[in-house]
Design a protein around this motif. Structure first.
Motif, PDB file in Angstrom:
ATOM      1  N   SER A 143       2.080  13.651 -18.553  1.00 28.77           N
ATOM      2  CA  SER A 143       3.545  13.607 -18.572  1.00 28.77           C
ATOM      3  C   SER A 143       4.024  12.248 -19.049  1.00 28.77           C
ATOM      4  CB  SER A 143       4.107  13.904 -17.175  1.00 28.77           C
ATOM      5  OG  SER A 143       3.813  15.223 -16.773  1.00 28.77           O
ATOM      6  N   ALA A 144       3.358  11.192 -18.601  1.00 28.24           N
ATOM      7  CA  ALA A 144       3.708   9.842 -19.047  1.00 28.24           C
ATOM      8  C   ALA A 144       3.541   9.719 -20.556  1.00 28.24           C
ATOM      9  CB  ALA A 144       2.850   8.808 -18.329  1.00 28.24           C
ATOM     10  N   ALA A 145       2.455  10.289 -21.085  1.00 28.30           N
ATOM     11  CA  ALA A 145       2.227  10.248 -22.530  1.00 28.30           C
ATOM     12  C   ALA A 145       3.354  10.947 -23.278  1.00 28.30           C
ATOM     13  CB  ALA A 145       0.887  10.896 -22.863  1.00 28.30           C
ATOM     14  N   ASP A 146       3.803  12.079 -22.771  1.00 30.50           N
ATOM     15  CA  ASP A 146       4.900  12.807 -23.413  1.00 30.50           C
ATOM     16  C   ASP A 146       6.183  11.979 -23.437  1.00 30.50           C
ATOM     17  OD1 ASP A 146       3.236  14.965 -23.814  1.00 30.50           O
ATOM     18  OD2 ASP A 146       3.935  16.071 -22.050  1.00 30.50           O
ATOM     19  N   VAL A 147       6.446  11.258 -22.341  1.00 34.18           N
ATOM     20  CA  VAL A 147       7.665  10.444 -22.282  1.00 34.18           C
ATOM     21  C   VAL A 147       7.548   9.244 -23.221  1.00 34.18           C
ATOM     22  CG1 VAL A 147       9.188   9.112 -20.787  1.00 34.18           C
ATOM     23  CG2 VAL A 147       8.153  11.218 -19.947  1.00 34.18           C
ATOM     24  N   PHE A 148       6.369   8.636 -23.290  1.00 31.47           N
ATOM     25  CA  PHE A 148       6.176   7.558 -24.267  1.00 31.47           C
ATOM     26  C   PHE A 148       6.372   8.085 -25.693  1.00 31.47           C
ATOM     27  CE2 PHE A 148       3.767   4.899 -21.087  1.00 31.47           C
ATOM     28  CZ  PHE A 148       4.565   3.778 -21.219  1.00 31.47           C
ATOM     29  N   ASP A 149       5.912   9.314 -25.952  1.00 31.20           N
ATOM     30  CA  ASP A 149       6.132   9.916 -27.276  1.00 31.20           C
ATOM     31  C   ASP A 149       7.624  10.013 -27.585  1.00 31.20           C
ATOM     32  OD1 ASP A 149       3.450  10.240 -27.864  1.00 31.20           O
ATOM     33  OD2 ASP A 149       3.361  12.319 -27.159  1.00 31.20           O
ATOM     34  N   ALA A 150       8.410  10.375 -26.578  1.00 33.87           N
ATOM     35  CA  ALA A 150       9.859  10.460 -26.780  1.00 33.87           C
ATOM     36  C   ALA A 150      10.433   9.085 -27.097  1.00 33.87           C
ATOM     37  CB  ALA A 150      10.527  11.040 -25.533  1.00 33.87           C
ATOM     38  N   VAL A 200       8.587  -0.049 -32.231  1.00 34.04           N
ATOM     39  CA  VAL A 200       7.989  -0.734 -31.077  1.00 34.04           C
ATOM     40  C   VAL A 200       6.551  -0.248 -30.899  1.00 34.04           C
ATOM     41  CG1 VAL A 200       8.143  -1.173 -28.601  1.00 34.04           C
ATOM     42  CG2 VAL A 200      10.234  -1.006 -29.979  1.00 34.04           C
ATOM     43  N   ARG A 201       5.611  -1.116 -31.176  1.00 32.28           N
ATOM     44  CA  ARG A 201       4.194  -0.753 -31.184  1.00 32.28           C
ATOM     45  C   ARG A 201       3.687  -0.317 -29.819  1.00 32.28           C
ATOM     46  NH1 ARG A 201      -0.459  -3.520 -29.995  1.00 32.28           N
ATOM     47  NH2 ARG A 201      -2.367  -2.796 -31.082  1.00 32.28           N
ATOM     48  N   SER A 202       4.099  -0.977 -28.740  1.00 27.83           N
ATOM     49  CA  SER A 202       3.521  -0.713 -27.425  1.00 27.83           C
ATOM     50  C   SER A 202       3.781   0.713 -26.947  1.00 27.83           C
ATOM     51  CB  SER A 202       4.055  -1.707 -26.390  1.00 27.83           C
ATOM     52  OG  SER A 202       5.453  -1.604 -26.257  1.00 27.83           O
ATOM     53  N   TYR A 203       4.877   1.341 -27.389  1.00 22.80           N
ATOM     54  CA  TYR A 203       5.138   2.721 -26.972  1.00 22.80           C
ATOM     55  C   TYR A 203       4.032   3.640 -27.496  1.00 22.80           C
ATOM     56  CZ  TYR A 203       9.909   1.053 -25.995  1.00 22.80           C
ATOM     57  OH  TYR A 203      11.004   0.369 -25.527  1.00 22.80           O
ATOM     58  N   ARG A 204       3.625   3.438 -28.740  1.00 27.68           N
ATOM     59  CA  ARG A 204       2.553   4.249 -29.312  1.00 27.68           C
ATOM     60  C   ARG A 204       1.228   3.989 -28.597  1.00 27.68           C
ATOM     61  NH1 ARG A 204       4.957   2.092 -33.856  1.00 27.68           N
ATOM     62  NH2 ARG A 204       3.132   0.804 -34.343  1.00 27.68           N
TER      63      ARG A 204
END
Length: 249
Positions: A206-213, A221-225
């Motif tokens: 779920s955290a990965a999905d939110v970072f994708d958003a 912003v590189r850190s989100y990826r």
């Protein structure tokens, strides 16, 4: 949803509290207008700084808004998984709008901007490594505000290149540090903080999905990826371990 500590948040009531606080700030600012007119040097000859000082005084003295003391750690002691994101009330507005009136550097700048914008102040949120701060940018003035310490302080951009962590030019470029956030950038920051809360509670996929958003809103912003991929790998690993544990021998 899924944010630890925020399960019973009343959004309507929270917005009403913000509106009530805004009315009080407006009233007190108007009541003390004579101080600005009589002695501008008391406020560093900055009308914007006068307005923000009044906002800070009302929030801090009248409504007892403060940094949660047991979350105040030195930058050297901060680390991934240190529990900072374990209670979402500390990093979003609910903690500040509750009876405890406490928050952190993730929520206090947002509160100041939320109230200030209701008053028409030209305020922006700005990021540096591990920190959010406020920028007044308009009406002929531009200055940064640190709202998480004792009182209200103005600092140049250079200060945030060294505090709370030193950042390189490469990091400034890849993370868009020290730049006033656009509305989409602000939402991306909020989503990234939400993702860190989910990560803290073990909801890796779920955290990965939110970072994708967040990546879709702020692809620069590189850190989100990076965090999206790290959480996704961790989630896959956790799922495989769970499957292995339940499969018949």
């Amino acid at each position: 949803q899924w944010l630890p500590g925020c399960e019973t948040v009343d959004v309507t009531n929270s917005l009403a509290v913000l509106d009530q606080w805004t009315i009080r700030v407006k009233s007190e600012t108007e009541r003390h207008q004579y101080r600005w007119e009589r002695n501008p040097s008391e406020f560093e000859h900055s009308k914007g700084f006068f307005k923000m000082l009044m906002l800070g005084v009302v929030l801090g003295e009248d409504f007892k808004v403060h940094y949660r003391t047991d979350r105040q750690v030195s930058p050297g002691a901060a680390a991934m998984g240190d529990g900072f994101f374990g209670d979402a009330r500390d990093i979003f507005l609910p903690g500040l709008l509750s009876e405890q009136r406490q928050g952190t550097c993730s929520s206090m700048p947002v509160l100041y901007v939320a109230v200030g914008r209701r008053l028409g102040y030209p305020l922006n949120l700005v990021t540096t490594k591990g920190h959010l701060f406020v920028r007044w940018e308009g009406e002929g003035e531009r200055f940064n505000l640190e709202v998480t310490g004792n009182g209200l302080n103005r600092f140049a951009d250079e200060y945030y290149r060294q505090w709370p962590f030193a950042v390189s030019e490469a990091e400034v470029a890849s993370e868009r540090y020290l730049q006033s956030l656009s509305p989409m950038g602000e939402l991306a920051v909020a989503l990234s903080i939400r993702a860190m809360c989910l990560r803290e509670t073990g909801r890796m996929e779920s955290a990965a999905d939110v970072f994708d958003a967040a990546v879709k809103l702020a692809p620069e912003v590189r850190s989100y990826r990076v965090m999206a991929e790290q959480c996704r790998r961790a989630g896959r690993g956790k799922r495989l371990l769970t499957q292995a544990a339940v499969e018949p021998k």
